[in-house]
Design an enzyme around this catalytic site. Structure first.
Site, PDB file in Angstrom:
ATOM      1  N   ASP A   1       0.900  -0.958  -0.185  1.00 26.54           N
ATOM      2  CA  ASP A   1       0.177   0.345  -0.074  1.00 26.54           C
ATOM      3  C   ASP A   1       0.834   1.330  -0.033  1.00 26.54           C
ATOM      4  OD1 ASP A   1      -1.464  -1.725   0.413  1.00 26.54           O
ATOM      5  OD2 ASP A   1      -2.888  -1.121   2.290  1.00 26.54           O
TER       6      ASP A   1
ATOM      7  N   SER B   1     -15.829   7.720  -2.584  1.00 31.20           N
ATOM      8  CA  SER B   1     -14.806   6.820  -2.001  1.00 31.20           C
ATOM      9  C   SER B   1     -13.946   8.334  -1.668  1.00 31.20           C
ATOM     10  CB  SER B   1     -13.265   6.637  -3.070  1.00 31.20           C
ATOM     11  OG  SER B   1     -11.926   6.724  -2.575  1.00 31.20           O
ATOM     12  N   LEU B   2     -12.703   8.371  -1.078  1.00 29.22           N
ATOM     13  CA  LEU B   2     -12.562   9.348   0.116  1.00 29.22           C
ATOM     14  C   LEU B   2     -11.477   9.717  -0.497  1.00 29.22           C
ATOM     15  CD1 LEU B   2     -13.409   7.937   3.382  1.00 29.22           C
ATOM     16  CD2 LEU B   2     -14.973   9.756   2.387  1.00 29.22           C
TER      17      LEU B   2
ATOM     18  N   TYR C   1       2.100   1.692  -3.547  1.00 29.77           N
ATOM     19  CA  TYR C   1       1.221   2.050  -4.644  1.00 29.77           C
ATOM     20  C   TYR C   1       0.941   3.581  -4.257  1.00 29.77           C
ATOM     21  CZ  TYR C   1      -3.516   2.178  -6.221  1.00 29.77           C
ATOM     22  OH  TYR C   1      -4.476   2.260  -6.745  1.00 29.77           O
TER      23      TYR C   1
ATOM     24  N   CYS D   1      18.160 -30.605  16.250  1.00 33.48           N
ATOM     25  CA  CYS D   1      17.643 -29.763  17.225  1.00 33.48           C
ATOM     26  C   CYS D   1      19.297 -28.465  16.967  1.00 33.48           C
ATOM     27  CB  CYS D   1      18.083 -30.047  18.791  1.00 33.48           C
ATOM     28  SG  CYS D   1      18.175 -29.140  20.055  1.00 33.48           S
TER      29      CYS D   1
ATOM     30  N   CYS E   1      21.565 -28.420  19.689  1.00 31.10           N
ATOM     31  CA  CYS E   1      22.926 -29.877  20.627  1.00 31.10           C
ATOM     32  C   CYS E   1      22.947 -30.523  19.560  1.00 31.10           C
ATOM     33  CB  CYS E   1      22.230 -30.024  21.705  1.00 31.10           C
ATOM     34  SG  CYS E   1      20.564 -30.974  21.720  1.00 31.10           S
TER      35      CYS E   1
ATOM     36  N   LYS F   1     -10.780   4.590   9.622  1.00 28.78           N
ATOM     37  CA  LYS F   1     -10.935   3.874   7.968  1.00 28.78           C
ATOM     38  C   LYS F   1     -11.112   2.287   7.909  1.00 28.78           C
ATOM     39  CE  LYS F   1      -9.556   5.000   3.624  1.00 28.78           C
ATOM     40  NZ  LYS F   1      -9.341   3.949   3.239  1.00 28.78           N
TER      41      LYS F   1
ATOM     42  N   GLU G   1     -18.459  -1.326   5.219  1.00 29.96           N
ATOM     43  CA  GLU G   1     -16.537  -2.423   4.945  1.00 29.96           C
ATOM     44  C   GLU G   1     -17.023  -3.391   5.227  1.00 29.96           C
ATOM     45  OE1 GLU G   1     -15.705  -0.013   2.955  1.00 29.96           O
ATOM     46  OE2 GLU G   1     -13.115  -0.492   2.857  1.00 29.96           O
TER      47      GLU G   1
HETATM   48  S1  IVH Z   1     -17.424   6.800   4.325  1.00 29.13           S
HETATM   49  C1  IVH Z   1     -19.586   8.996   0.776  1.00 29.13           C
HETATM   50  N1  IVH Z   1     -16.413   5.975   6.089  1.00 29.13           N
HETATM   51  O1  IVH Z   1     -12.148   3.696   2.621  1.00 29.13           O
HETATM   52  C2  IVH Z   1     -18.875   8.827   1.671  1.00 29.13           C
HETATM   53  N2  IVH Z   1     -15.379   5.700   4.005  1.00 29.13           N
HETATM   54  O2  IVH Z   1     -10.711   5.418   0.882  1.00 29.13           O
HETATM   55  C3  IVH Z   1     -17.826   7.514   1.554  1.00 29.13           C
HETATM   56  N3  IVH Z   1     -14.437   3.684   4.344  1.00 29.13           N
HETATM   57  O3  IVH Z   1     -15.070   4.148  -0.674  1.00 29.13           O
HETATM   58  C4  IVH Z   1     -16.852   6.794   2.323  1.00 29.13           C
HETATM   59  N4  IVH Z   1     -14.089   2.887   6.299  1.00 29.13           N
HETATM   60  O4  IVH Z   1     -14.933   1.648   0.891  1.00 29.13           O
HETATM   61  C5  IVH Z   1     -16.556   5.411   4.583  1.00 29.13           C
HETATM   62  N5  IVH Z   1     -15.414   4.695   7.715  1.00 29.13           N
HETATM   63  C6  IVH Z   1     -15.796   5.157   6.805  1.00 29.13           C
HETATM   64  C7  IVH Z   1     -14.657   4.248   5.949  1.00 29.13           C
HETATM   65  C8  IVH Z   1     -14.844   4.193   4.557  1.00 29.13           C
HETATM   66  C9  IVH Z   1     -13.433   2.850   4.895  1.00 29.13           C
HETATM   67  C10 IVH Z   1     -13.984   2.830   2.480  1.00 29.13           C
HETATM   68  C11 IVH Z   1     -14.266   2.855   1.600  1.00 29.13           C
HETATM   69  C12 IVH Z   1     -13.542   4.377   1.185  1.00 29.13           C
HETATM   70  C13 IVH Z   1     -12.796   4.030   1.119  1.00 29.13           C
HETATM   71  C14 IVH Z   1     -12.110   5.102   0.594  1.00 29.13           C
END
Ligand code: IVH
Length: 696
Positions: free
Chosen positions: A43, A91-92, A46, A420, A423, A125, A180
């Site tokens: 990650d 996503s975030l 990435y 072992c 020994c 998260k 999730e």
């Molecule tokens: S909120 C519109 N809350 O993280 C709001 N996402 O990297 C969208 N995720 O796509 C998501 N824990 O799959 C939210 N407490 C949390 C989360 C969460 C994990 C995941 C989710 C999102 C991804 C983004």
């Protein structure tokens, strides 16, 4: 495919061709990240590659590839299905530090045209796979993956296998819950056992396992996973929560309906008024992370108020009212170079993975625990494998699994010992944890001889032969047993009443050795004489050493993030021995450092700090003058008696380098380093003068 280092990721973006090559790598990696393949990079690599692609795109807006994955949900990599989402599953956006969070706060303020007033929520998260689950009249009808955000795959075959996402609710509610799915650590271990039993490759990490399990419809076995909701939307036009409900209220309604939410995790959901408080909660959650039963890769901060969320709005990939504060990666990929076996006091053969050094969360990891031979085989580990290694906070790093796709041709299975390693004798393989057939008689003699040695308990006359006789007679099973030996037992072991009496006398005297020596005698890996002196001087008492967690242990000079948890764990495992020692009347405290024999403070009866107070001293070369004949350990003892710390290499924290003249006349590498850093260099004679009162 090659794993990118941080430097490589940033340097590849030198031009258009490099950019396109990086896009290719990003697509391949994100297919694995969001899909079910073996990740070709971890990650951290990435994220870095993605950031460098983004940076290049920002600097060259006219040259951004039309189909760049950075503009798509899940980087355009998740397999899109044919089920339309009710509303887009977004996503975030990410920030990585407090400054990033502050900047996000400023952008939110700009969008709202004022300071947000509805407060923020802070929740974990979770590091799994996003799904939408549709409940109609209290029945779970469908589970859909996120896919490309507008269409996902129907994975309803997992209904009934996901904890926290019940098939039927106690109330006939209709709504779509979003959250999730993941394997908890425990579920991950079980899943890999089940897979190994079915001859299937083990999952490299919980997230890959989750993505694969959601999509695999025809497996002959089912694997339990867990769901935590982080949102809900209405379904079929049926209102689920009153208009204007806050994020915290939405999740409370979900929980009320019987579905598990982030608020129900041990990390919880917190409502705070300001981003400064949110930052505090982020820090608290980061500290909780190692103890959580599932993986989190960050903390999510959301504007709590529905009206403010609506006013902030959405971008094409993520809402403007929420942000992920990413935590440092705790899982990296590295190469398994070797497996070494140590024989513990009880004769158990413990395997340790020797790794290509890798930085995880601020510390360099070179070793990781493996459990036992059966576990090594279950994980199908081969030498030369790229493996995923997990380390969070204070815990000892562990090898999760091999990345099978990156196995070099001909890589041999990790060899298991045939004799072992201590020994050379037979191994008892009756249990999963193999033991030397001699049990504690294997490693124990060396340990007891070491403990009785001159620099430790200094039990004069107790050498190899008598130690072995005592162990064979069953009189000594650990170092503490030495202190409850009777004169008769010592007479029997040594073959003479006179020797028995002398040994008993010596053992009685050994009870009052300083803590540093008693601690050293325990034989805790990585705590030789010098380190034991530092530990004893730092903590003062055995109780304080036992109470120290890895963080406290790291306050001792020379104990880093990798060593600290190992020492803490071994000290904890030695509890019965330490208690036996204390019960036998062995000293458990370190005497105060000697006072300076003269001077105003001494006259006033106060403790003087010693001429090397706060100084770190490094010694190199063969000592001369008054110090002639003193070895490294003795020099370190002098330094510590005089209030200083002994260091092993010259750094900016070094106060003095005690440097003997080099026989060749050429300056040593330590002397060169000291000159470069401006560290004071002393001859052995000058140093002897400085510590003259401490040379006994
Ligand atoms: S909120 C519109 N809350 O993280 C709001 N996402 O990297 C969208 N995720 O796509 C998501 N824990 O799959 C939210 N407490 C949390 C989360 C969460 C994990 C995941 C989710 C999102 C991804 C983004």
């Amino acid at each position: 495919m090659k794993t990118l280092s941080a430097d490589e990721a940033l340097s590849v973006m030198s031009g258009r061709t490099a950019y396109e090559a990086a896009l290719g790598r990003l697509r391949e990696a994100s297919r694995a990240y969001y899909g079910d393949g073996d990740s070709p990079m971890d990650d951290a690599s990435y994220d870095l590659l993605r950031l460098s692609v983004l940076a290049w795109e920002q600097a060259h807006p006219d040259e951004v590839a039309q189909d760049s994955p950075t503009g798509l949900v899940a980087d355009g990599a998740a397999p899109a299905g044919d089920v339309a989402h009710t509303t887009q599953l977004l996503s975030l956006d990410n920030v990585f530090d407090p400054a990033g969070l502050t900047a996000w706060g400023a952008s939110l303020r700009r969008r709202l045209g004022q300071e947000p007033v509805g407060g923020f929520t802070v929740e974990p998260k979770m590091d799994g796979a996003a799904v939408a689950a549709r409940y109609r009249a209290g029945r779970l009808e469908r589970i859909i993956t996120r896919g490309n955000g507008t269409h996902g795959e129907d994975v309803s075959h997992v209904i009934g296998t996901i904890e926290g996402l019940p098939e039927t609710l106690p109330v006939p509610a209709t709504f779509e819950v979003r959250g999730e799915v993941l394997f908890t650590q425990q579920q991950f271990e079980t899943a890999n056992e089940v897979r190994a039993a079915h001859g299937a490759p083990v999952f490299a990490n919980p997230r890959n396992g989750t993505a694969g399990t959601l999509r695999a419809k025809d497996r002959p076995y089912r694997l339990a996973m867990t769901f935590w909701a982080y949102g809900a939307v209405e379904l079929d036009g049926v209102a689920f929560v009153p208009a204007g409900a806050t994020h915290a209220e939405v999740l409370a309604a979900v929980a009320e309906a019987g579905v598990q939410t982030t608020a129900g995790t041990p990390a919880g959901l917190h409502v705070v008024a300001t981003l400064a408080e949110a930052q505090q909660k982020v820090d608290e959650m980061a500290a909780l992370r190692p103890g959580l039963p599932f993986g989190i890769d960050g903390v999510v901060i959301k504007a709590n108020d529905a009206a403010e969320q609506a006013a902030a709005g959405f971008g094409s990939r993520f809402p403007h009212w929420a942000i992920a504060f990413k935590l440092p990666a705790v899982e990296r990929q590295t190469v398994l170079k070797d497996v070494v076996w140590e024989v513990g006091r009880t004769g158990v053969l413990a395997p340790t993975a020797i790794l290509e050094p890798v930085d995880i969360d601020g510390s360099t990891v070179t070793r990781a625990t493996l459990h036992n031979p059966a576990d090594i085989r279950r994980r199908d580990l081969h030498l030369g494998d790229t493996v995923t290694v997990y380390k969070a906070g204070d815990i000892i790093p562990r090898v999760q699994a091999a990345v099978i796709a990156r196995r070099p041709a001909g890589a041999p299975e990790v060899p298991l010992p045939t004799a072992c390693p201590n020994c050379g004798g037979e191994i008892n393989k009756e249990q999963e944890r193999w033991r030397c057939a001699k049990g504690s008689a294997c490693a124990l003699p060396a340990l007891i001889e070491y403990a009785a040695g001159r620099d430790m308990l200094d039990i004069d006359g107790l050498g190899k032969t008598y130690v072995r006789a005592l162990i064979e007679a069953g009189a000594v099973t650990d170092v503490a047993d030495l202190f409850t030996l009777t004169e008769e037992q010592l007479t029997a072991a040594s073959g003479s009443a006179k020797r028995g009496a002398k040994l008993a006398e010596q053992i009685a005297a050994a009870k009052s050795r300083p803590l540093s020596r008693v601690f050293c005698a325990l034989g805790v890996l990585g705590t030789g004489r010098s380190m034991s002196r530092r530990i004893a001087a730092h903590f003062g008492t055995m109780d304080a050493i036992r109470q120290a967690d890895a963080e406290a242990m790291q306050e001792v000079e020379g104990i880093g993030g990798e060593k600290a948890p190992v020492i803490v764990e071994r000290v904890a495992a030695l509890a019965p021995v330490i208690e036996k020692l204390a019960g036998a009347g062995v000293n458990m405290t370190e005497p105060q450092q000697p006072q300076q024999p003269s001077g105003p403070q001494a006259a006033a009866g106060e403790t003087a700090p010693g001429p090397l107070a706060d100084a770190t001293v490094v010694v190199t070369g063969k000592m001369s003058g008054p110090l002639e004949g003193l070895g490294r350990s003795e020099m370190n003892a002098v330094i510590e008696k005089a209030g200083g710390r002994a260091g092993s290499s010259v750094s900016s924290r070094t106060t003095y380098l005690v440097c003997a003249a080099s026989p060749s006349g050429k300056p040593s590498s330590k002397a060169l380093k000291a000159a470069e850093l401006g560290v004071t260099v002393l001859t052995p004679e000058a140093f002897a003068e400085l510590v003259t009162d401490y040379l006994t």
